[in-house]
Scaffold this active site. Structure first.
Site, PDB file in Angstrom:
ATOM      1  N   ASP A  60      -0.315  -0.763  11.099  1.00 14.80           N
ATOM      2  CA  ASP A  60      -1.673  -1.320  11.155  1.00 14.80           C
ATOM      3  C   ASP A  60      -2.361  -1.284   9.795  1.00 14.80           C
ATOM      4  O   ASP A  60      -3.496  -1.746   9.657  1.00 14.80           O
ATOM      5  CB  ASP A  60      -2.499  -0.532  12.186  1.00 14.80           C
ATOM      6  N   SER A 105      -9.235  -5.199  14.057  1.00 13.55           N
ATOM      7  CA  SER A 105      -8.055  -5.630  14.799  1.00 13.55           C
ATOM      8  C   SER A 105      -8.443  -6.002  16.224  1.00 13.55           C
ATOM      9  O   SER A 105      -9.242  -5.315  16.861  1.00 13.55           O
ATOM     10  CB  SER A 105      -7.014  -4.500  14.839  1.00 13.55           C
ATOM     11  N   GLN A 154      -0.162  -9.528  14.405  1.00 11.25           N
ATOM     12  CA  GLN A 154      -1.506  -9.064  14.731  1.00 11.25           C
ATOM     13  C   GLN A 154      -2.508 -10.201  14.540  1.00 11.25           C
ATOM     14  O   GLN A 154      -2.359 -11.020  13.629  1.00 11.25           O
ATOM     15  CB  GLN A 154      -1.907  -7.882  13.840  1.00 11.25           C
TER      16      GLN A 154
END
Length: 294
Positions: A208, A232, A282
Site C-alpha cells: 500500500d 485508498s 488499487q
C-alpha cells in the site's frame, strides 16, 4: 533499568500478532506514531492475519480483495470478525470485517489454496538501478530534503518499518508532468519472523506504500499536495510465490487512468533475484478540493 523503545519494525510485527477474543473474533491495535488515521496497509495486514488464523497452515493466501470504507482511528482497537465462507478440497474462502466505534471501516475477502505443481511463467523483472547505488536516508536528506516543505521532510525522516528508495525523486521536488509510472526499492528495517503468515501480511502492508501516488505523476502533483484529498478506496493483491523478505524488493508501478476523482494503479513486486512474488491493483480517491468546491 530502562527498557529500549521498540523499533518501528518491532511495532509492526507486534501489531500483526492479533489478540483472539473468541472463535473467529480478533482484536488489533495500532502503533502510536502520530498518524491521524490508521495506515491502510496495516488494516490489510491485520485482516489477512485474522483470516489466515482460521485456515489450515497448508493453505497459504493466494489472493485478497479489500475495500476501505471509513478512516481508522489509531487510538482505538480494531475488531476483526471472520466469516468462514467455504472450505473446499483445495481452496478456502474467508471474509473479514473490521469494526471501530460500532461501524465497519474495512472489509476483506481472501482465498487460500493448498500448494500444487503447475505451469510456470512470469514476466521478467524490469531494469532498475540497484538500491545500493541510490541515495539512502541520509543522502536524500542532504541532497533533496533540505529545502523541502516540512510535511515532505518529516515523512521521509520519520522512522518507519519499511525503507523506500525511489529510483527518482523528481516527482517530489518538481511540478513537471511525468509518465505515470515509477519504480522503488523497498525492504524491511528489521528482521521478519520465519512465519509465512506474517511474511504475507508484511508484504500486504508494504504493497500500500507509494502505489496511489503513481496516479499523480501525470498531473505533476503528489500525495503531499495539501490541495488534494487522497485516500485508498480498494486494494487487490495476488500472491504468486512466497518470500522471506530478507532483501530488497523492486516495486514497479504504473497508472493507466485517472478520472471521476479517482485514480487507478497497478504494481508488481519482485525479489532481487528476479522472482515475481506478488501483483497489486488499487483505486483511490483523488479529489481536488478546488474543483470539489465549485
Amino acid at each position: 533499568m530502562s527498557r529500549t523503545a521498540p523499533t518501528a519494525m518491532q511495532q509492526l510485527v507486534s501489531s500483526l500478532d492479533l489478540e483472539a477474543l473468541e472463535q473467529d473474533l480478533f482484536r488489533g491495535t495500532s502503533p502510536q506514531v502520530g498518524w491521524q488515521r490508521v495506515f491502510g496497509g496495516q488494516v490489510i495486514g491485520q485482516a489477512l492475519v485474522a483470516a489466515q488464523r482460521t485456515v489450515s497452515e497448508d493453505r497459504p493466501v493466494h489472493s485478497l480483495h479489500a475495500y476501505f470504507m471509513r478512516p481508522g482511528d489509531p487510538a482505538a482497537p480494531i475488531i476483526y470478525t471472520v466469516d468462514r465462507i467455504r472450505d473446499g478440497l483445495s481452496f478456502a474462502t474467508r471474509r473479514v470485517v473490521a469494526v471501530q466505534h460500532g461501524k465497519a471501516i474495512f472489509s476483506l475477502s481472501a482465498s487460500f489454496q493448498k500448494e500444487e505443481e503447475g505451469l510456470e511463467y512470469q514476466a521478467q523483472i524490469p531494469e532498475a538501478t540497484p538500491p545500493e547505488d541510490l541515495p539512502g536516508k541520509e543522502e536524500m536528506r542532504a541532497a533533496f530534503l533540505t529545502g523541502a516543505p516540512d510535511h515532505i521532510r518529516s515523512y521521509w525522516e520519520r522512522e518507519r518499518p519499511i525503507e523506500v528508495r525511489p529510483l527518482s525523486l523528481e516527482h517530489y521536488i518538481s511540478d513537471r508532468k511525468l509518465d505515470a509510472e515509477q519504480k522503488v526499492w523497498v525492504r524491511t528495517t528489521g528482521p521478519v519472523p520465519d512465519d509465512r503468515i506474517i511474511q504475507a501480511a508484511i508484504l500486504a502492508y508494504l504493497s500500500d506504500m507509494t502505489l496511489l501516488d503513481t496516479a499523480l505523476f501525470a498531473h505533476g502533483r503528489s500525495v503531499f499536495d495539501r490541495s488534494l484529498q487522497v485516500a485508498s478506496l480498494d486494494h487487490a493483491m495476488w500472491f504468486h510465490r512466497p518470500s522471506k523478505l530478507d532483501d530488497w524488493l523492486l516495486y514497479s508501478m504504473d497508472s493507466p487512468n485517472t478520472n471521476g476523482a479517482r485514480g487507478f494503479t497497478r504494481g508488481s513486486l519482485y525479489q532481487r533475484d528476479g522472482r515475481l512474488i506478488a501483483s497489486v491493483a488499487q483505486e483511490g480517491l483523488i479529489r481536488d478540493r478546488a474543483i470539489a468546491q465549485k
